[in-house]
Design a protein around this motif. Structure first.
Motif, mmCIF file in Angstrom:
data_model
loop_
_atom_site.group_PDB
_atom_site.id
_atom_site.type_symbol
_atom_site.label_atom_id
_atom_site.label_comp_id
_atom_site.label_asym_id
_atom_site.label_seq_id
_atom_site.Cartn_x
_atom_site.Cartn_y
_atom_site.Cartn_z
ATOM 1 N N ASN A 1 -77.622 41.982 -5.790
ATOM 2 C CA ASN A 1 -76.937 42.805 -4.980
ATOM 3 C C ASN A 1 -76.230 42.128 -3.700
ATOM 4 O OD1 ASN A 1 -75.789 45.656 -4.717
ATOM 5 N ND2 ASN A 1 -77.219 45.599 -2.587
ATOM 6 N N SER B 1 -76.101 56.720 -3.548
ATOM 7 C CA SER B 1 -74.962 56.444 -4.427
ATOM 8 C C SER B 1 -75.209 55.223 -5.132
ATOM 9 C CB SER B 1 -73.773 56.446 -3.542
ATOM 10 O OG SER B 1 -73.754 55.808 -2.323
ATOM 11 N N ASP B 2 -75.703 54.011 -4.425
ATOM 12 C CA ASP B 2 -76.117 52.874 -4.805
ATOM 13 C C ASP B 2 -77.212 53.164 -5.764
ATOM 14 O OD1 ASP B 2 -74.111 51.634 -3.214
ATOM 15 O OD2 ASP B 2 -75.377 50.616 -2.096
ATOM 16 N N SER C 1 -72.301 43.896 -9.812
ATOM 17 C CA SER C 1 -73.213 44.112 -8.584
ATOM 18 C C SER C 1 -72.640 43.422 -7.323
ATOM 19 C CB SER C 1 -74.614 43.912 -8.809
ATOM 20 O OG SER C 1 -74.793 42.508 -9.116
ATOM 21 N N ALA D 1 -86.253 48.773 -4.250
ATOM 22 C CA ALA D 1 -84.954 49.224 -4.294
ATOM 23 C C ALA D 1 -84.651 49.643 -5.909
ATOM 24 C CB ALA D 1 -84.105 47.828 -4.138
ATOM 25 N N LYS E 1 -70.343 49.715 -1.477
ATOM 26 C CA LYS E 1 -69.096 50.219 -2.325
ATOM 27 C C LYS E 1 -69.241 51.541 -2.926
ATOM 28 C CE LYS E 1 -70.516 48.474 -6.782
ATOM 29 N NZ LYS E 1 -70.036 47.555 -7.996
ATOM 30 N N THR E 2 -70.386 52.068 -3.055
ATOM 31 C CA THR E 2 -70.382 53.375 -3.574
ATOM 32 C C THR E 2 -70.290 54.449 -2.259
ATOM 33 O OG1 THR E 2 -72.679 53.361 -3.513
ATOM 34 C CG2 THR E 2 -71.525 52.696 -5.762
ATOM 35 N N ARG F 1 -82.401 51.831 -0.205
ATOM 36 C CA ARG F 1 -80.939 51.732 -0.925
ATOM 37 C C ARG F 1 -80.264 53.052 -0.568
ATOM 38 N NH1 ARG F 1 -79.675 47.329 -1.657
ATOM 39 N NH2 ARG F 1 -80.051 45.990 -3.396
ATOM 40 N N ASN F 2 -78.690 53.068 -0.470
ATOM 41 C CA ASN F 2 -78.088 54.314 -0.530
ATOM 42 C C ASN F 2 -78.215 55.057 -1.571
ATOM 43 O OD1 ASN F 2 -76.806 53.297 1.983
ATOM 44 N ND2 ASN F 2 -74.929 52.558 0.790
ATOM 45 N N LEU G 1 -75.919 54.751 -9.162
ATOM 46 C CA LEU G 1 -75.266 54.159 -10.133
ATOM 47 C C LEU G 1 -76.097 52.863 -10.797
ATOM 48 C CD1 LEU G 1 -72.315 53.371 -10.884
ATOM 49 C CD2 LEU G 1 -72.294 51.472 -9.259
ATOM 50 N N ASP H 1 -78.471 41.605 2.317
ATOM 51 C CA ASP H 1 -78.752 42.853 1.531
ATOM 52 C C ASP H 1 -79.286 44.099 2.499
ATOM 53 O OD1 ASP H 1 -79.058 43.731 -1.735
ATOM 54 O OD2 ASP H 1 -80.487 44.865 -0.311
ATOM 55 N N ASN H 2 -78.521 45.163 2.199
ATOM 56 C CA ASN H 2 -79.230 46.404 3.133
ATOM 57 C C ASN H 2 -80.609 46.889 3.020
ATOM 58 O OD1 ASN H 2 -78.609 47.565 0.807
ATOM 59 N ND2 ASN H 2 -77.110 49.084 1.308
ATOM 60 N N THR H 3 -81.446 45.928 2.002
ATOM 61 C CA THR H 3 -82.648 46.501 1.917
ATOM 62 C C THR H 3 -83.634 45.445 2.792
ATOM 63 O OG1 THR H 3 -82.877 45.280 -0.137
ATOM 64 C CG2 THR H 3 -82.611 47.709 -0.482
#
Lengths: 234, 237
Positions: free
Chosen positions: B59, B95-96, B153, B86, A149-150, B92-93, B99, A218-220
């Protein structure tokens, strides 16, 4: 007084008997093979006679769905072994869920779903699905675009992006493009969305295997988590 | 007439601005003084880690919590470990990560400051009803921030944010379409509540430390501030 006792006993017996019959019927109807329950056998992988049926409701515009699929793709050998050992048939139910119910209504959801339906018609589902995932990774996700989302959004993508992937996997460009615009494709996707909503999905990915129903990834996470999900319903 | 009105309004705005600025300064000083205590850092690190793991676990909607229980002991610890990594942005990205890290930082600072305020209230032995009420409000706000951050989230693009089922229940499938905006609003709200609660807790910490150890506060005031202690106390009140 004796009569009342008899009535209670009779009612209780009927109830218990009815319950047992219902249980048998439920088990018999639930005993059909995974292949019989599939929407489309061409989008499945594994033994069609398998006892366990793992379903993944997905949308190519959903970045977390791609994380799961990529984890499986990168561990294909282990994945094949896992589903063979555990008697699982995996089915991918891909649609334009996010185009219709998502917030940003990404057109890539619609185009990719239409393209996948048409590739399936030509018996090229797996080729197209894998090529689509790879293209998304190479062009966007690996660069941090459209991954959450970010993250920066995917911009400038056209319908041709998905037509070209079709061409790359050996489909006729014009025929493929016409198929994507056809009413039949639209109807197929509408039916899929309706069935998906009825199944209880509220977001993508949505995993179903027997009594196991779970939305989200989840992306992790990676292959270990995908493996846990694949066997959760056994 | 118009000029006079403008002058009055502007002088009121200036006064308000000056007073607000002083409040922020006091809060900052209060937090800095609280940071000198070991207890502050213990509370900070514990909150940061526990809340960070929870936030990262959620998340993926409820999938993370479910994964804790379906993957056996190994899966349980692996999921917790990945959530912990994380917290520091691993996997993690950026930007994520930023935040989540920002919210975590505010939340941990707030809880650690509240704990110092409570400690000083206890040491002081004479706690006014107002002080007790402010400490209670601080706790309530930290709970509110945690709840808002958790609700905000997840991946609204995929429809797997925790808020989605609630919106789906309220607005049927139309609710999914506003999940992203609602998620952002909730996250922003969490940040705003956290900032203002932190200011209030910082001022309380300053007042509390000043009461229990007047020398520390007095020395710092003489050195760093043009204001007198009486003036500061007026602002605190």
């Amino acid at each position: 007084m004796e009569n009342i006792g008899k009535i209670i006993r009779t009612v209780a017996l009927i109830a218990v008997g009815g319950f047992l019959i219902a249980l048998v019927i439920f088990n018999v109807s639930g005993g059909s093979t995974a292949g019989e329950k599939a929407w489309d056998l061409r989008t499945t992988i594994g033994n069609h006679e398998a006892k366990n049926h793992f379903i993944m409701y997905t949308d190519l515009a959903c970045p977390y769905c791609d994380v799961f699929s990529r984890a499986v793709m990168e561990n294909e050998e282990e994945f094949q072994q896992l589903i063979a050992e555990n008697d699982i048939m995996v089915e991918i139910r891909l649609m334009d869920f996010l185009y219709h119910y998502g917030e940003s209504k990404p057109e890539m959801s619609k185009w990719s779903a239409e393209a996948t339906v048409c590739a399936t018609e030509k018996d090229k589902f797996w080729d197209y699905y894998h090529a689509g995932l790879k293209a998304l990774w190479d062009d966007y996700h690996s660069k941090g675009i459209g991954t959450s989302k970010t993250a920066p959004k995917i911009e400038g993508m056209t319908r041709d992006y998905w037509v070209n992937i079709g061409e790359k996997v050996g489909l006729d460009k014009d025929e493929f493009s016409t198929c994507m615009d056809s009413e039949e494709t639209t109807r197929t996707l509408a039916e899929r969305r309706e069935k998906t909503l009825r199944s209880g999905a509220q977001g993508m990915p949505y995993f179903v295997e027997g009594k196991f129903k779970q939305s989200g990834f989840d992306n992790t996470w990676g292959w270990e988590e995908a493996k846990t999900f694949l066997t959760a319903g056994i | 007439m118009g000029f006079l009105l403008y002058y009055i309004v502007m002088s009121e705005v200036k006064k308000f601005h000056k007073k607000e600025l002083k409040k922020w300064k006091l809060a900052f000083r209060g937090i800095s003084l609280a940071m000198r205590e070991k207890r502050f850092w213990v509370a900070f690190v514990l909150t940061f880690l526990i809340f960070g793991v929870v936030l990262n676990l959620l998340n993926s909607g409820t999938a993370g919590v479910n994964l804790l229980f379906i993957g056996g002991i190994e899966g349980f610890f692996r999921t917790l470990w990945k959530s912990l990594l994380a917290v520091f942005g691993i996997g993690r990205n950026f930007s994520d990560f930023i935040l989540t890290f920002g919210i975590l930082l505010l939340q941990s600072l707030l809880i650690a400051t509240i704990i110092i305020v409570m400690k000083h209230n206890r040491d002081d032995k004479i706690i006014t009803a107002d002080e007790a009420e402010r400490a209670k409000t601080g706790w309530q706000n930290s709970g509110l921030i945690a709840g808002l951050a958790i609700l905000g989230s997840g991946c609204p693009t995929c429809g797997t944010a925790l808020i989605t089922p609630v919106l789906g229940m309220l607005f049927s499938t139309g609710g999914y379409a506003i999940a992203g905006t609602v998620s952002w609003i909730i996250t922003l709200l969490a940040i705003i509540v956290a900032i203002f609660s932190l200011r209030s807790a910082g001022i309380d910490a300053y007042a509390g430390i000043l009461k229990v150890c007047p020398n520390i506060g007095g020395q710092r005031l003489k050195k760093n501030s043009p204001t007198s202690r009486t003036q500061d106390e007026k602002i605190i009140d």
